[in-house]
Design an enzyme around this catalytic site. Structure first.
Site, PDB file in Angstrom:
ATOM      1  N   ARG A 105       0.835  -1.204   0.000  1.00 52.73           N
ATOM      2  CA  ARG A 105       0.000   0.000   0.000  1.00 52.73           C
ATOM      3  C   ARG A 105       0.871   1.256   0.000  1.00 52.73           C
ATOM      4  O   ARG A 105       0.530   2.252  -0.653  1.00 52.73           O
ATOM      5  CB  ARG A 105      -0.936  -0.005   1.208  1.00 52.73           C
ATOM      6  N   ASN A 159     -10.519  -4.644   0.826  1.00 50.74           N
ATOM      7  CA  ASN A 159     -10.667  -3.574  -0.162  1.00 50.74           C
ATOM      8  C   ASN A 159      -9.885  -3.873  -1.433  1.00 50.74           C
ATOM      9  O   ASN A 159      -8.893  -4.594  -1.400  1.00 50.74           O
ATOM     10  CB  ASN A 159     -10.174  -2.249   0.446  1.00 50.74           C
ATOM     11  N   CYS A 181     -18.596  -3.022   4.168  1.00 51.57           N
ATOM     12  CA  CYS A 181     -17.888  -1.769   4.407  1.00 51.57           C
ATOM     13  C   CYS A 181     -18.502  -1.137   5.652  1.00 51.57           C
ATOM     14  O   CYS A 181     -19.700  -1.288   5.910  1.00 51.57           O
ATOM     15  CB  CYS A 181     -18.048  -0.841   3.206  1.00 51.57           C
ATOM     16  N   HIS A 211     -17.967   2.741  -1.513  1.00 53.73           N
ATOM     17  CA  HIS A 211     -17.192   3.979  -1.388  1.00 53.73           C
ATOM     18  C   HIS A 211     -17.584   5.008  -2.434  1.00 53.73           C
ATOM     19  O   HIS A 211     -16.859   5.990  -2.641  1.00 53.73           O
ATOM     20  CB  HIS A 211     -15.680   3.703  -1.478  1.00 53.73           C
ATOM     21  N   TYR A 267     -16.031   9.307   1.096  1.00 53.26           N
ATOM     22  CA  TYR A 267     -15.013   9.013   0.074  1.00 53.26           C
ATOM     23  C   TYR A 267     -15.216   9.837  -1.188  1.00 53.26           C
ATOM     24  O   TYR A 267     -14.294   9.985  -1.991  1.00 53.26           O
ATOM     25  CB  TYR A 267     -15.025   7.522  -0.276  1.00 53.26           C
TER      26      TYR A 267
END
Length: 467
Positions: A105, A159, A181, A211, A267
């Site tokens: 990430r 995710n 989520c 999101h 988001y």
């Protein structure tokens, strides 16, 4: 505690396998199962991880075992690196893993920012590459489930949930999948707080994708109160809106909210305030690194806490990790399936006509009635022009990323990135894709031949073998 044990004796014992059991989120999950043991008696909880995560698995697994022991419950917590052993006979499989761990990430976010793009693990270039690494692993898990626990539900928290669910629904025959989520449940709690009512009295209508959804109606005690909620939202100071910890809270104009006639998930800051979010991410990077580096430090501190042999509850500091209400989302949906509750929860499922503006077979995030047969989407109908455009953009992105993940087509991957509003340059899309692809070479076999050279041809016959 004896009362709990006795009340659950007559219920069918439940086996759950959690892939990515060494995650710092695991205590949230364990806490949720402990709270619901009376109605949802989990007798076996298998925490599974890969060899690279073995140390974390032992640490968090030890805490999980102490939590169960302190609760006085006959729940066996098993730790293993053998996924197939854990899956055999499972009733539910939860997934919460990160291919390449946090270092992957960090690369996603750093490289995206280097090219002037927002780096965020579920959006744009970073989200795309997390999906490209994750989807092949999810497919491997499903292959094992087809053999070892064909009647189990796959409850995915990994995710980007929307793209993962889209890929499973479009490129496999597996339909017992629920994407989860914590955003919807956090918004429900927020609305209850704004309106000064108990959250149990609040039901939302969601329109959109993981999101990338909007609250398009709110019912309190079964009566629509959306006009009041919308006006209340417009009057609230930004610090009371309850955005996620990893997103800078930027107040949207009253004109935008009233024009949308909908409340966006936080988001959407990345899409409606792209310039401001990018500037803030760049400042944060200069000050203390990308978000993944902050999370890595938080996780290191959490695991030091988890090592304490005297700790037998979920530590308060876990909230800083950004997973608030995870156990509510994951454990509630499992409990409702087990008990055929028919209550309403907010999950990612196959559309099946609930949103007429989106394909029948695609993944959507919406309110569902949760039954013993799984989630039943509640019809939303046609999306309004105010929100349809941005939702269609992201659905196109999700579909193309899923296609690239299973076919190994770099062409489709670059086209997907250009289709996303967060990338405004074909040239940059090619540059960032090539750099990220090389950075994650070990986790992207679909893009490389066996000798490590780039793979340009589509692999449809292999990729779609599950269909």
């Amino acid at each position: 505690m004896a009362k709990k044990n006795e009340s659950a004796q007559g219920s069918r014992p439940i086996k759950i396998a959690t892939i990515g059991g060494g995650s710092s989120y695991t205590p949230e999950l364990v806490e949720g199962f402990i709270k619901r043991y009376d109605s949802c008696p989990v007798r076996e909880l298998w925490l599974v991880d890969v060899p690279e995560g073995e140390e974390k698995l032992k640490i968090v697994g030890g805490l999980a075992q102490r939590m169960v022991e302190a609760a006085g419950l006959p729940m066996e917590v098993r730790l293993t690196l053998d996924r197939r052993e854990a899956l055999a006979g499972a009733d539910f499989v939860t997934t919460q893993f990160r291919v390449g761990q946090l270092d992957a990430r960090i690369k996603d976010e750093r490289i995206a920012l280097k090219h002037g793009l927002i780096g965020q693990e579920t959006n744009g270039a970073a989200g795309m590459f997390k999906a490209l690494r994750t989807i092949p692993v999810i497919f491997d898990i499903i292959r094992d489930m087809e053999e070892l626990c064909p009647d189990a539900w796959l409850v995915n928290f990994t995710n980007p949930v929307g793209i993962v669910t889209e890929a499973v629904l479009r490129y496999t025959s597996w339909r017992r999948i629920i994407g989860l989520c914590n955003c919807p449940i956090s918004m429900r709690f927020g609305i209850a707080r704004w309106m000064d009512v108990d959250p149990g009295r609040v039901r939302m209508e969601l329109s959109g994708l993981n999101h990338h959804f909007f609250v398009t109606d709110v019912y309190i005690d079964g009566r629509s109160r959306f006009e009041e909620v919308l006006e209340r939202y417009c009057e609230l100071p930004v610090e009371e809106l309850g955005t996620m910890k990893n997103i800078m809270a930027i107040p949207w104009s009253k004109r935008l909210i009233r024009g949308l006639r909908a409340i966006p998930v936080s988001y959407l800051n990345y899409y409606f305030s792209t310039r401001e979010e990018l500037e803030q991410l760049e400042k944060d990077y200069q000050a203390h690194g990308v978000r993944a580096e902050v999370v890595k430090q938080v996780e290191a501190e959490l695991f030091e806490l988890y090592k304490d042999a005297e700790l037998h509850v979920k530590p308060r500091q876990l909230e800083e990790r950004g997973g608030a209400h995870y156990s509510d989302a994951a454990c509630s949906v499992i409990d409702s399936i087990v008990n055929d509750r028919g209550d309403i929860q907010y999950v990612d499922v196959q559309n099946r006509g609930a949103v007429t503006s989106l394909p029948y077979e695609s993944a959507v995030e919406c309110a569902c009635v949760i039954t013993g047969d799984g989630p039943k989407p509640i019809a939303v109908g046609e999306l309004s022009p105010a929100i349809n455009g941005t939702i269609q953009m992201i659905k196109s992105f999700e579909r193309m990323v899923a296609e690239a993940a299973v076919t190994g087509s770099k062409d489709v991957a670059v086209a997907a990135l250009v289709a996303n509003k967060l990338c405004d340059s074909d040239a940059v899309a090619n540059e960032v894709f090539d750099e990220l692809c090389e950075a994650h070479r070990d986790y992207l076999p679909q893009f490389y031949n066996e000798d490590g050279s780039p793979r340009e041809a589509l692999r449809r016959s292999q990729a779609c073998a599950l269909v």
